[in-house]
Each structure stands twice: as C-alpha cells, then as structure tokens.
Scaffold this active site. Structure first.
Site, PDB file in Angstrom:
ATOM      1  N   LYS A  22       9.171  12.145 -12.969  1.00 54.52           N
ATOM      2  CA  LYS A  22       8.702  10.748 -13.131  1.00 54.52           C
ATOM      3  C   LYS A  22       7.499  10.493 -12.229  1.00 54.52           C
ATOM      4  O   LYS A  22       6.473   9.971 -12.674  1.00 54.52           O
ATOM      5  CB  LYS A  22       9.819   9.789 -12.760  1.00 54.52           C
ATOM      6  N   ASN A  23       7.589  10.906 -10.974  1.00 50.65           N
ATOM      7  CA  ASN A  23       6.554  10.542 -10.009  1.00 50.65           C
ATOM      8  C   ASN A  23       5.307  11.404 -10.083  1.00 50.65           C
ATOM      9  O   ASN A  23       4.354  11.176  -9.342  1.00 50.65           O
ATOM     10  CB  ASN A  23       7.132  10.519  -8.591  1.00 50.65           C
ATOM     11  N   ARG A  93       6.051  -1.113  -9.401  1.00 52.82           N
ATOM     12  CA  ARG A  93       5.020  -1.110  -8.355  1.00 52.82           C
ATOM     13  C   ARG A  93       3.951  -0.047  -8.589  1.00 52.82           C
ATOM     14  O   ARG A  93       2.807  -0.210  -8.218  1.00 52.82           O
ATOM     15  CB  ARG A  93       5.661  -0.848  -6.991  1.00 52.82           C
ATOM     16  N   CYS A 117       9.717  -4.674  -2.992  1.00 53.99           N
ATOM     17  CA  CYS A 117      10.821  -4.380  -3.907  1.00 53.99           C
ATOM     18  C   CYS A 117      12.075  -4.313  -3.041  1.00 53.99           C
ATOM     19  O   CYS A 117      12.029  -4.560  -1.837  1.00 53.99           O
ATOM     20  CB  CYS A 117      10.576  -3.062  -4.640  1.00 53.99           C
ATOM     21  N   ARG A 122       6.509  -2.566   0.976  1.00 59.92           N
ATOM     22  CA  ARG A 122       5.659  -1.712   0.145  1.00 59.92           C
ATOM     23  C   ARG A 122       4.188  -2.182   0.133  1.00 59.92           C
ATOM     24  O   ARG A 122       3.630  -2.497  -0.914  1.00 59.92           O
ATOM     25  CB  ARG A 122       6.181  -1.616  -1.281  1.00 59.92           C
ATOM     26  N   PRO A 123       3.550  -2.329   1.285  1.00 60.25           N
ATOM     27  CA  PRO A 123       2.147  -2.789   1.312  1.00 60.25           C
ATOM     28  C   PRO A 123       1.207  -1.764   0.665  1.00 60.25           C
ATOM     29  O   PRO A 123       1.581  -0.615   0.467  1.00 60.25           O
ATOM     30  CB  PRO A 123       1.850  -2.933   2.803  1.00 60.25           C
ATOM     31  N   VAL A 124      -0.003  -2.204   0.333  1.00 59.72           N
ATOM     32  CA  VAL A 124      -1.007  -1.298  -0.249  1.00 59.72           C
ATOM     33  C   VAL A 124      -2.303  -1.326   0.567  1.00 59.72           C
ATOM     34  O   VAL A 124      -3.387  -1.001   0.061  1.00 59.72           O
ATOM     35  CB  VAL A 124      -1.299  -1.640  -1.730  1.00 59.72           C
ATOM     36  N   ASP A 125      -2.187  -1.708   1.831  1.00 63.21           N
ATOM     37  CA  ASP A 125      -3.386  -1.817   2.687  1.00 63.21           C
ATOM     38  C   ASP A 125      -4.163  -0.501   2.764  1.00 63.21           C
ATOM     39  O   ASP A 125      -5.403  -0.505   2.805  1.00 63.21           O
ATOM     40  CB  ASP A 125      -3.000  -2.290   4.089  1.00 63.21           C
ATOM     41  N   GLN A 126      -3.466   0.608   2.733  1.00 56.97           N
ATOM     42  CA  GLN A 126      -4.162   1.903   2.829  1.00 56.97           C
ATOM     43  C   GLN A 126      -4.958   2.209   1.567  1.00 56.97           C
ATOM     44  O   GLN A 126      -6.024   2.806   1.625  1.00 56.97           O
ATOM     45  CB  GLN A 126      -3.149   3.030   3.099  1.00 56.97           C
ATOM     46  N   ASP A 305      13.785   9.773  -1.117  1.00 59.02           N
ATOM     47  CA  ASP A 305      14.368   9.553  -2.450  1.00 59.02           C
ATOM     48  C   ASP A 305      15.664  10.315  -2.660  1.00 59.02           C
ATOM     49  O   ASP A 305      16.309  10.152  -3.684  1.00 59.02           O
ATOM     50  CB  ASP A 305      13.365   9.962  -3.543  1.00 59.02           C
ATOM     51  N   ILE A 327      11.308   6.111   6.358  1.00 61.08           N
ATOM     52  CA  ILE A 327      10.177   5.766   5.488  1.00 61.08           C
ATOM     53  C   ILE A 327      10.204   4.304   5.080  1.00 61.08           C
ATOM     54  O   ILE A 327       9.219   3.580   5.218  1.00 61.08           O
ATOM     55  CB  ILE A 327      10.156   6.667   4.221  1.00 61.08           C
ATOM     56  N   ARG A 397      15.348   3.614 -14.982  1.00 60.37           N
ATOM     57  CA  ARG A 397      13.931   3.737 -14.596  1.00 60.37           C
ATOM     58  C   ARG A 397      13.590   5.188 -14.280  1.00 60.37           C
ATOM     59  O   ARG A 397      12.468   5.617 -14.482  1.00 60.37           O
ATOM     60  CB  ARG A 397      13.650   2.886 -13.352  1.00 60.37           C
TER      61      ARG A 397
HETATM   62  C1  EPZ Z   1       6.129   6.901  -3.707  1.00 55.78           C
HETATM   63  O1  EPZ Z   1       6.097   5.518  -3.453  1.00 55.78           O
HETATM   64  C2  EPZ Z   1       7.248   7.130  -4.706  1.00 55.78           C
HETATM   65  N1  EPZ Z   1       6.954   6.425  -5.952  1.00 55.78           N
HETATM   66  C3  EPZ Z   1       8.575   6.630  -4.122  1.00 55.78           C
HETATM   67  O2  EPZ Z   1       9.597   6.968  -5.049  1.00 55.78           O
HETATM   68  C4  EPZ Z   1       8.846   7.385  -2.824  1.00 55.78           C
HETATM   69  O3  EPZ Z   1      10.020   6.872  -2.238  1.00 55.78           O
HETATM   70  C5  EPZ Z   1       7.662   7.192  -1.868  1.00 55.78           C
HETATM   71  O4  EPZ Z   1       6.442   7.627  -2.507  1.00 55.78           O
HETATM   72  C6  EPZ Z   1       7.833   8.001  -0.582  1.00 55.78           C
HETATM   73  O5  EPZ Z   1       7.981   9.349  -0.900  1.00 55.78           O
HETATM   74  C7  EPZ Z   1       6.140   7.018  -6.855  1.00 55.78           C
HETATM   75  O6  EPZ Z   1       5.622   8.099  -6.636  1.00 55.78           O
HETATM   76  C8  EPZ Z   1       5.891   6.253  -8.117  1.00 55.78           C
HETATM   77  P1  EPZ Z   1       4.221   5.535   0.059  1.00 55.78           P
HETATM   78  P2  EPZ Z   1       4.824   4.890  -2.644  1.00 55.78           P
HETATM   79  O7  EPZ Z   1       2.933   4.842  -0.189  1.00 55.78           O
HETATM   80  O8  EPZ Z   1       3.595   5.595  -3.018  1.00 55.78           O
HETATM   81  C9  EPZ Z   1       3.883   2.692   3.856  1.00 55.78           C
HETATM   82  C10 EPZ Z   1      11.461   6.581  -6.411  1.00 55.78           C
HETATM   83  O9  EPZ Z   1      12.629   6.366  -6.080  1.00 55.78           O
HETATM   84  N2  EPZ Z   1       2.596   2.267   3.275  1.00 55.78           N
HETATM   85  O10 EPZ Z   1       4.208   7.005   0.293  1.00 55.78           O
HETATM   86  O11 EPZ Z   1       4.872   3.406  -2.820  1.00 55.78           O
HETATM   87  C11 EPZ Z   1       5.075   2.238   3.032  1.00 55.78           C
HETATM   88  O12 EPZ Z   1       5.472   0.931   3.417  1.00 55.78           O
HETATM   89  C12 EPZ Z   1      10.350   5.883  -5.671  1.00 55.78           C
HETATM   90  O13 EPZ Z   1      11.094   7.378  -7.307  1.00 55.78           O
HETATM   91  C13 EPZ Z   1       1.815   1.354   3.976  1.00 55.78           C
HETATM   92  O14 EPZ Z   1       2.180   0.879   5.055  1.00 55.78           O
HETATM   93  O15 EPZ Z   1       5.219   5.237  -1.138  1.00 55.78           O
HETATM   94  C14 EPZ Z   1       6.121   3.258   3.378  1.00 55.78           C
HETATM   95  O16 EPZ Z   1       6.726   2.895   4.595  1.00 55.78           O
HETATM   96  C15 EPZ Z   1      10.876   4.868  -4.677  1.00 55.78           C
HETATM   97  N3  EPZ Z   1       0.607   0.974   3.438  1.00 55.78           N
HETATM   98  C16 EPZ Z   1       5.318   4.544   3.593  1.00 55.78           C
HETATM   99  O17 EPZ Z   1       3.959   4.125   3.794  1.00 55.78           O
HETATM  100  C17 EPZ Z   1       0.166   1.464   2.235  1.00 55.78           C
HETATM  101  O18 EPZ Z   1      -0.955   1.084   1.808  1.00 55.78           O
HETATM  102  C18 EPZ Z   1       5.345   5.507   2.417  1.00 55.78           C
HETATM  103  O19 EPZ Z   1       4.974   4.793   1.261  1.00 55.78           O
HETATM  104  C19 EPZ Z   1       0.986   2.382   1.538  1.00 55.78           C
HETATM  105  C20 EPZ Z   1       2.191   2.780   2.076  1.00 55.78           C
END
Ligand code: EPZ
Length: 423
Positions: A22-23, A93, A117, A122-126, A305, A327, A397
């Site tokens: 999926k991912n 998301r 969620c 789940r911020p997207v600042d990066q 996960d 995480i 999902r």
């Molecule tokens: C991906 O989510 C996966 N989703 C998630 O899987 C998975 O849990 C996660 O990576 C971690 O491995 C998909 O690939 C679709 P991150 P993502 O950005 O990209 C922080 C599932 O069950 N962060 O790696 O949203 C964030 O808060 C799902 O299949 C920021 O602070 O995760 C978290 O603490 C759930 N700012 C950490 O980084 C940002 O701009 C990792 O998040 C982005 C992230």
C-alpha cells in the site's frame, strides 16, 4: 457497517499470498501526475486507500481505471486542475503526496492540509520547508496549502527528521526541477527506494533512494511507466504476528524478508521459526512465546506500523515485555480494547509494559486506526470465545480480504453486518 467476527484458539496452517505494498502504491500513483503519458501499475492491492487515491487523481483531471491488481492511468491532453479538496484529503492523509508532483508539473498547487489523524498530529512542515528550498512560494490559507513556482530549482534540503512522506514529496518534485537536488536525512523505507526506481523508469536520475542522502538530477519532462509494485512488508509482518499468536505453520508467498529484518529478528527472539523458501517465507510457532522488548524507529529500525500487531503477540507471551513507540504520539489506542480482552498492559507515556497472560477472552472491540484494527484481529484469533471487531473500514484501508486470507489457513473468521446501533 461491517464487522469481523472471530472464534479464537485455532492454529493456522496453509499458504497466504502477500499483496502489493500500500505505502509504495500510493506515492507511485501520485508520481503518474509527473507525466502526461499512460502509465500502468501492477500488483496493486485492492484497498480503500487505492480507491481514494484514484478518486483524487480523477478529481485532478486524470483518467484512471482500477482493476486491481492492475491500475491504468490514461494519457492526458487536458489541463489538470491542480487542487486537492479537503473532502478527499481528509479521507486519507497520503493525499498530500500530490503536492510535490502538481507543483513541479504545473507550477501551482492547492492542497488541503491533511490535518491530524487518530495516531497523531501528523504535521507536514518538512514537506513545505523542502519545497520552499526548491523555490516554491507557499502560503497556508483557510486550511489549504497554496503553492506556486514558475520552475522549481534544484537545491539542498536537510530534513529535521526522517519523514517518509516528506522524502517522497521532495523526490517527486525534484525529478522535474531544474538542476540537481540533494536530500539529506531522508527516510530510508523500502517504499522510498521503490519510488526512486519508478522515477528512474520515468527518465529521472535518482541516486541513493532508500538511503539517508538522495541525489536527483531534474528533467524537463518525464515519461510514463509500467511497474509492478513490491510486496507489502507490513501485511507480511501482520500475518507473521498472527501465526506467532495462534501457533501453526504457514507459508507466506512473496514475503519481502529483506525488508523485514528488524521485525523477523524480534519474532525469532519471541520463539517463531522464520525460514526463507525461495521468494517465500515459512512461519512456524510451536512453543510458548517468549517476551521481547521493542522500540520503534525509522527504517531500518522496527517499524511503528508493526507495533500494535507485535503487542498483540506479547499479550500472550510468557513474561514481561516493554514496547516503546517513538514515532507517533498516540499509537496505543489498541491497548484499552486489548485490556477488555484480558490483556495486562500498563502505559507510561510512550511506553507500554505488557505482562503476558495465558489466555485472552473474546469480546466486542472497536477498531480506531488501521494497524490497531489488525492487532485486534490477531487478539481475537488467540482469545477464548468470540470476538467482534467493529468499524472494520479502518482495516479495509490497508488489508485486502484479511478475513478470507486467514479463513483459508484455518481461522474461524468472517465479515458480518454490524447491526448494532453504536455508529
Ligand atoms: C508514512 O506516514 C506511512 N504512510 C505511515 O504508515 C507510517 O506509519 C509512517 O510513514 C512512518 O513510517 C504512508 O506511507 C502512506 P512520516 P508519514 O512523515 O509519511 C513527523 C500505515 O499504517 N513529521 O515519516 O505521514 C511525524 O509527526 C501508515 O500504513 C513532522 O514532524 O510519516 C512523525 O512523528 C500510518 N513533520 C514522524 O515525522 C513533517 O513534515 C514520521 O512521520 C512530516 C513528519
């Protein structure tokens, strides 16, 4: 609304086929926006998140036909409307992954902020910081990310933490940027390496995807692609946990063992036998489960996960285990439901202390998020009596026909209509 009914205490024997990841499929579907041509994806799992992404691509103006395991994204001649509305983004998301491709391909994008969620903010600042480094001007207006750039320019981007989505958005944006981009402190998940393979098939020059530093030589335009998605390591790990919990002997077809090393190591420590058989894996659990401590971490660490599924296993191990979630800030929502089944778990901040018990007892439980719902299915498989897992739309999902796959190896499990009045 559907529910899953399980009558536990049956060992699992037989063969389960692991589906496409999926991912990996989600970002690769978004990458089709980088080219006007017709692209074909194979080994795509039949999941709600795939349907949601297809709906988003259609909304953006792309023709897409989903006949899993195949998905065809048609050639486009019309201008795409580079806007992803809240109604679609809030369902999933990962929709934010259209931001980089739209901005790179069309010079502008308006994408709803995904919001948080169940498992965290789940911020997207990066994502935004990285795109600004490539020359985009970005504002946040009325809950939307509004981005524009005449032409993105290659630059160096250093992430504050390894972010899967952030790395993927920047990878796709840089593939059409002018010049060379270097991404530093990238997430190293196998799904990112897979996205790099697809971008290279499209004509981009990506080096190092799957490692902490990625170099991308941007192109003026990219070609469509035909690609078979890698197997889903989290689905495979979930079935390993199921066999570990119930006992038995199951062949997991296409299990990506190389992408599961930290998980396999912990399962073996817990007493499972996991052996490679060609491109498959045989999972056997004969003796009592041993308690094992786990701390989640970015890849190649133990994946967040898999935390809930591993905890389901530890609730029936012969002793105390400590699971630390590093995480996400709220990824223990399966715990109260497991406690209702007799699990002995104590939460201290981001640490769960699990005292294994001999047996769980079946109960009606509520799924709250994708992996929590999978962990409750595992708990139901090993509990005495009947368990009904409600709100299984969470499960759908990320797992394709999980009840059928488990029933085929001997579980007493079925999907039922949830007639209860509780929504
Ligand atoms: C991906 O989510 C996966 N989703 C998630 O899987 C998975 O849990 C996660 O990576 C971690 O491995 C998909 O690939 C679709 P991150 P993502 O950005 O990209 C922080 C599932 O069950 N962060 O790696 O949203 C964030 O808060 C799902 O299949 C920021 O602070 O995760 C978290 O603490 C759930 N700012 C950490 O980084 C940002 O701009 C990792 O998040 C982005 C992230």
């Amino acid at each position: 609304m559907d529910a899953i009914r399980i009558r536990g205490c049956r060992q699992l024997f037989g063969t389960i086929r692991v589906g496409g990841a999926k991912n990996a499929a989600l970002p690769i579907l978004c990458a089709t926006l980088l080219s006007d041509g017709a692209s074909r994806l194979r080994n795509v799992p039949g999941l709600r998140d795939i349907e949601t992404t297809a709906a988003l691509l259609r909304f953006l103006g792309r023709d897409i036909s989903v006949d899993t395991p195949e998905v065809l994204v048609g050639q486009t001649t019309q201008a795409v409307r580079p806007e992803a509305p809240y109604e679609l983004v809030r369902q999933m998301r990962a929709s934010v992954l259209v931001l980089g491709p739209l901005l790179a391909r069309y010079g502008r994008a308006k994408v709803s902020l995904p919001g948080g969620c169940a498992i965290g903010a789940r911020p997207v600042d990066q994502h935004l910081k990285g795109l600004e480094a490539l020359g985009a001007s970005i504002s946040v207006e009325h809950g939307y990310i509004v981005a524009q750039a005449n032409r993105l320019k290659g630059a160096e981007v250093v992430f504050d933490m390894p972010t899967v989505g952030g790395t993927e958005n920047l990878l796709m944006a840089a593939a059409l940027a002018k010049g060379r981009t270097t991404l530093v402190n990238c997430a190293r998940e196998p799904e990112i390496e897979e996205l790099g393979r697809v971008l290279n098939k499209m004509g981009a020059r990506v080096e190092g995807a799957g490692t902490a530093i990625i170099h991308i030589e941007g192109k003026d335009e990219l070609d469509p692609f035909d690609h078979a998605i890698i197997a889903d390591r989290i689905e495979a790990g979930t079935f390993m946990a199921a066999v570990g919990a119930t006992g038995g002997n199951v062949l997991l077809e296409h299990a990506p063992l190389d992408d599961l090393e930290p998980v396999v190591a912990k399962f073996r420590q817990a007493g499972l036998t996991i052996e490679r058989e060609g491109e498959h894996a045989r999972i056997v659990r004969a003796d009592r489960l041993k308690p094992v401590d786990v701390t989640t971490a970015p890849h190649p660490g133990f994946p967040t996960d898999m935390q809930a599924q591993f905890m389901a296993l530890m609730t029936v191990a012969s002793g105390r285990s400590v699971l630390s979630e590093t995480i996400f800030e709220n990824r223990f929502m399966h715990v109260p439901e497991m406690q209702r089944m007799g699990a002995r778990i104590e939460i201290r901040n981001n640490v769960a202390i699990v005292e294994g018990v001999k047996q769980l007892s079946g109960a009606s439980v509520m799924a709250t998020d994708l992996r929590a719902s999978a962990s409750l299915v595992i708990s139901g498989l090993v509990a005495e009596g009947e368990t009904v897992v409600r709100r299984v739309y969470h499960l759908d999902r990320g797992y394709e026909h999980i009840e059928t796959k488990l029933a085929d190896v001997g579980a007493d499990i079925a999907r039922i209509r949830d007639e209860s009045s509780i929504p």
